[in-house]
Design a protein around this motif. Structure first.
Motif, short mmCIF file in Angstrom:
data_model
loop_
_atom_site.label_atom_id
_atom_site.label_comp_id
_atom_site.label_asym_id
_atom_site.label_seq_id
_atom_site.Cartn_x
_atom_site.Cartn_y
_atom_site.Cartn_z
N ARG A 63 -0.24 -28.80 -18.17
CA ARG A 63 -0.06 -26.99 -18.44
C ARG A 63 -0.68 -26.51 -17.34
NH1 ARG A 63 1.66 -23.54 -23.59
NH2 ARG A 63 0.39 -21.90 -22.64
N TYR A 64 0.36 -24.79 -16.60
CA TYR A 64 -0.47 -24.80 -15.39
C TYR A 64 -0.24 -23.28 -15.62
CZ TYR A 64 0.58 -28.56 -12.49
OH TYR A 64 0.95 -29.75 -12.76
N GLY A 65 -1.62 -22.43 -16.21
CA GLY A 65 -1.49 -20.98 -16.32
C GLY A 65 -1.39 -19.89 -15.53
N PHE A 66 -0.83 -18.85 -15.35
CA PHE A 66 -0.64 -17.84 -14.22
C PHE A 66 -0.46 -16.87 -15.28
CE2 PHE A 66 1.96 -21.40 -12.89
CZ PHE A 66 1.95 -21.20 -11.86
N PRO A 67 -2.22 -16.06 -15.18
CA PRO A 67 -3.01 -15.25 -16.57
C PRO A 67 -2.11 -13.95 -15.22
CG PRO A 67 -4.39 -16.02 -15.08
CD PRO A 67 -3.09 -17.11 -14.91
N ARG A 68 -1.54 -12.11 -15.79
CA ARG A 68 -1.38 -11.41 -15.05
C ARG A 68 -2.89 -11.03 -15.10
NH1 ARG A 68 3.48 -9.91 -13.60
NH2 ARG A 68 2.62 -8.50 -12.09
N THR A 69 -4.14 -11.07 -13.97
CA THR A 69 -4.94 -10.29 -13.45
C THR A 69 -5.02 -9.48 -13.11
OG1 THR A 69 -5.30 -12.45 -12.42
CG2 THR A 69 -6.55 -12.53 -13.94
N ASP A 70 -3.57 -9.26 -12.19
CA ASP A 70 -3.35 -7.87 -11.76
C ASP A 70 -2.80 -6.48 -12.22
OD1 ASP A 70 -1.14 -9.63 -11.95
OD2 ASP A 70 -0.05 -8.32 -10.75
N LEU A 71 -2.49 -6.85 -13.13
CA LEU A 71 -2.36 -5.45 -14.53
C LEU A 71 -3.84 -4.55 -15.44
CD1 LEU A 71 1.23 -7.30 -15.74
CD2 LEU A 71 1.01 -5.87 -13.88
N ASN A 72 -3.50 -4.06 -15.28
CA ASN A 72 -4.30 -2.91 -16.37
C ASN A 72 -3.25 -3.12 -17.54
OD1 ASN A 72 -6.33 -2.37 -17.65
ND2 ASN A 72 -6.68 0.14 -16.09
N VAL A 73 -3.69 -3.64 -18.94
CA VAL A 73 -2.57 -3.27 -19.05
C VAL A 73 -2.80 -2.04 -20.88
CG1 VAL A 73 -0.36 -3.56 -21.14
CG2 VAL A 73 -0.57 -4.73 -19.32
N THR A 74 -2.70 -1.04 -21.36
CA THR A 74 -3.56 -0.67 -22.26
C THR A 74 -2.29 -0.45 -23.95
OG1 THR A 74 -3.21 1.08 -21.98
CG2 THR A 74 -5.36 0.35 -21.11
N LEU A 75 -2.91 -0.86 -24.68
CA LEU A 75 -2.84 -0.54 -26.21
C LEU A 75 -2.65 -0.47 -27.47
CD1 LEU A 75 0.51 -0.47 -27.75
CD2 LEU A 75 -0.38 -2.76 -28.51
N GLY A 127 -5.34 2.30 -26.89
CA GLY A 127 -6.32 2.44 -27.12
C GLY A 127 -7.06 0.84 -26.31
N VAL A 128 -6.69 -0.24 -26.28
CA VAL A 128 -6.93 -1.17 -26.16
C VAL A 128 -6.63 -2.13 -24.93
CG1 VAL A 128 -7.39 -3.70 -26.93
CG2 VAL A 128 -7.40 -1.87 -29.08
N THR A 129 -7.66 -2.56 -24.12
CA THR A 129 -6.77 -3.37 -22.49
C THR A 129 -7.04 -4.61 -22.94
OG1 THR A 129 -8.21 -1.26 -20.87
CG2 THR A 129 -7.97 -3.59 -20.24
N ILE A 130 -6.30 -4.33 -22.63
CA ILE A 130 -5.60 -5.77 -23.03
C ILE A 130 -6.21 -7.19 -22.24
CG2 ILE A 130 -3.55 -7.96 -23.19
CD1 ILE A 130 -1.94 -4.93 -24.82
N LYS A 131 -7.17 -8.16 -23.10
CA LYS A 131 -7.00 -9.27 -21.27
C LYS A 131 -5.86 -9.98 -21.37
CE LYS A 131 -12.37 -9.43 -23.41
NZ LYS A 131 -12.89 -8.81 -22.37
N PRO A 132 -5.93 -10.98 -19.75
CA PRO A 132 -5.06 -11.30 -19.74
C PRO A 132 -4.60 -12.02 -21.15
CG PRO A 132 -6.20 -11.06 -18.08
CD PRO A 132 -6.94 -10.28 -18.75
N SER A 133 -6.40 -13.28 -21.78
CA SER A 133 -5.32 -14.08 -22.23
C SER A 133 -5.57 -14.06 -23.91
CB SER A 133 -7.23 -14.74 -22.54
OG SER A 133 -7.70 -13.84 -22.92
N LEU A 134 -5.20 -12.31 -24.04
CA LEU A 134 -4.78 -12.22 -25.21
C LEU A 134 -3.28 -12.38 -25.60
CD1 LEU A 134 -5.42 -10.51 -27.54
CD2 LEU A 134 -4.97 -8.47 -26.77
N ALA A 135 -2.29 -11.33 -24.09
CA ALA A 135 -0.98 -11.13 -24.34
C ALA A 135 -0.28 -10.86 -22.69
CB ALA A 135 -0.69 -9.85 -25.19
N LEU A 136 -1.65 -11.86 -22.01
CA LEU A 136 -0.63 -11.77 -20.98
C LEU A 136 -0.24 -13.53 -20.01
CD1 LEU A 136 -1.90 -8.45 -19.23
CD2 LEU A 136 -0.20 -8.96 -20.45
N GLY A 137 -0.84 -14.39 -20.90
CA GLY A 137 -0.92 -15.28 -20.06
C GLY A 137 0.30 -15.99 -19.84
N GLY A 138 0.87 -15.93 -18.54
CA GLY A 138 2.24 -17.01 -18.39
C GLY A 138 1.44 -18.27 -18.44
#
Length: 295
Positions: A45-57, A59-70
Motif C-alpha cells: 500500500r502506497y500513501g499519497f497524503p495531500r500535505t499541500d492542502l490547507n482544508v478546514t471544516l 473551524g477544524v483544520t483537517i490533518k491529512p491523516s484524518l480525511a486527506l490521505g490518498g
C-alpha cells in the motif's frame, strides 16, 4: 462435497497468490510509483497524503491523516496484480487526472465527496486496475502528476504528534485496537464476511480499503473531530444512518467505491466534532448494526 470443493479452490487461490507475490519485483513497483510501500500480508500500500492542502471544516483544520490521505494498494492476482485506490483531488484536478489514468489502462470506479462544507472542497476518485504491477504503478504516478499531489515521499517525523485523548477508553468502546496515524487516532474494523472481486478474496481488508475506517483528531478539551467510512451491505444502511444521527453524528455521503465486488458494498461517510467518548459510543451503536468484527 461442496464444502471440500470450495476449500480446495480457496487453498489453491492462496497458494497462487503467495507464488505471485514472490514473482513480483516490488522494488521496481516502488521505483515506478515513487515511494516505498507499507506491507500487510501480500498487499503493498502506497500513501499519497495531500500535505499541500490547507482544508478546514467547521473551524477544524483537517490533518491529512484524518480525511486527506490518498492511497493505492497492490495485491498479487491472476499472474500479475490488482490495484485499488482512493485519490484525493480538487475539483479542477478531476478531469485531467481521470483522462491520464484512463489513457494508461486504469479504470475509474467512483468520484464523489466524503465531506460537506470543507474549504476548499475535496473530492475522492476511486480507481481499479489489473495487470503488470510496474505498468499500473507508472500509470498511477503519471495520472497523479496532473494534480498537485506531492509526488516526493514525505519525510516521516521522528515521532507522531501526541494524541490528547483517552485512547484506551476509545479502544474499549470501539472494540478494536487503534493507532496513532500522524496525530490522528485511527481504527480499522473489518467485516466478518469475506469480500470477493474478480474471483478472489480481497484481503487483508484494512490495507485494501474494505474495513470500516474511524478517525479521531483531537480538537481540545477531550473533544475530537471524527470522520471515516462504514462498509455496509444494503440492509445495514438505514439502521446505521439512524444510529449515527441519533448520536449527533452527521452522515455526509453514501455511495459505492467499487463496481463488481461480492457482496455488494455501500460506503457511508460521517462527521462530528464533540466529546470523543460520547462520539465513540455513538459509533459503537452504529457498528452494532453491522456484521463487523470485535476484538
Amino acid at each position: 462435497m461442496r464444502i471440500v470443493h470450495v476449500f480446495a479452490i480457496c487453498a489453491a487461490g492462496m497458494v497462487s497468490s503467495a507464488a505471485a507475490a514472490q514473482e513480483i519485483d516490488w522494488k521496481k513497483v516502488d521505483e515506478a510509483i515513487g515511494r516505498s510501500a507499507a506491507v500487510g500480508g501480500d498487499v503493498h500500500r502506497y500513501g499519497f497524503p495531500r500535505t499541500d492542502l490547507n482544508v478546514t471544516l467547521d473551524g477544524v483544520t483537517i490533518k491529512p491523516s484524518l480525511a486527506l490521505g490518498g492511497w493505492t494498494a497492490f495485491k498479487p492476482a491472476h499472474g500479475g496484480a490488482m490495484v485499488m485506490g482512493d485519490l484525493v483531488l480538487l475539483d479542477t484536478e478531476i478531469n485531467p487526472v481521470m483522462s491520464k489514468l484512463m489513457a494508461n489502462g486504469i479504470e475509474i470506479t467512483a468520484v464523489h465527496n466524503h465531506l460537506l462544507r470543507s474549504n476548499p472542497p475535496t473530492f475522492y476518485m476511486h480507481i481499479s486496475g489489473h495487470g503488470d504491477p510496474v505498468k499500473l504503478a507508472s500509470a498511477i504516478r503519471t495520472g497523479l502528476a496532473e494534480s498537485k499531489t506531492p509526488l516526493t515521499p514525505p519525510t516521516p517525523p521522528a515521532s507522531p504528534p501526541a494524541i490528547d485523548l483517552d485512547t484506551a477508553q476509545l479502544e474499549q468502546i470501539i472494540g478494536v485496537k487503534g493507532q496513532n496515524n500522524g496525530g490522528v487516532y485511527a481504527f480499522g474494523v473489518p467485516r466478518r464476511d469475506p469480500v470477493n472481486e474478480g474471483g478472489m478474496q480481497i484481503a487483508p481488508a484494512g490495507p485494501m480499503g474494505l474495513a470500516t475506517g474511524i478517525n479521531f483528531q483531537p480538537t481540545g478539551g477531550g473533544k475530537a473531530a471524527i470522520t471515516g467510512d462504514f462498509v455496509l451491505t444494503a440492509e445495514e444502511v438505514n439502521p446505521v444512518i439512524k444510529a449515527l444521527r441519533d448520536n449527533g453524528i452527521e452522515v455526509t455521503a453514501i455511495h459505492s467505491h467499487m463496481l463488481d465486488e461480492q457482496p455488494r458494498l455501500i460506503f457511508m461517510h460521517f462527521w462530528a466534532n464533540d466529546d470523543a467518548v460520547k462520539l465513540a459510543k455513538g459509533l459503537r451503536a452504529a457498528l452494532d448494526k453491522t456484521a463487523s468484527t470485535k476484538s
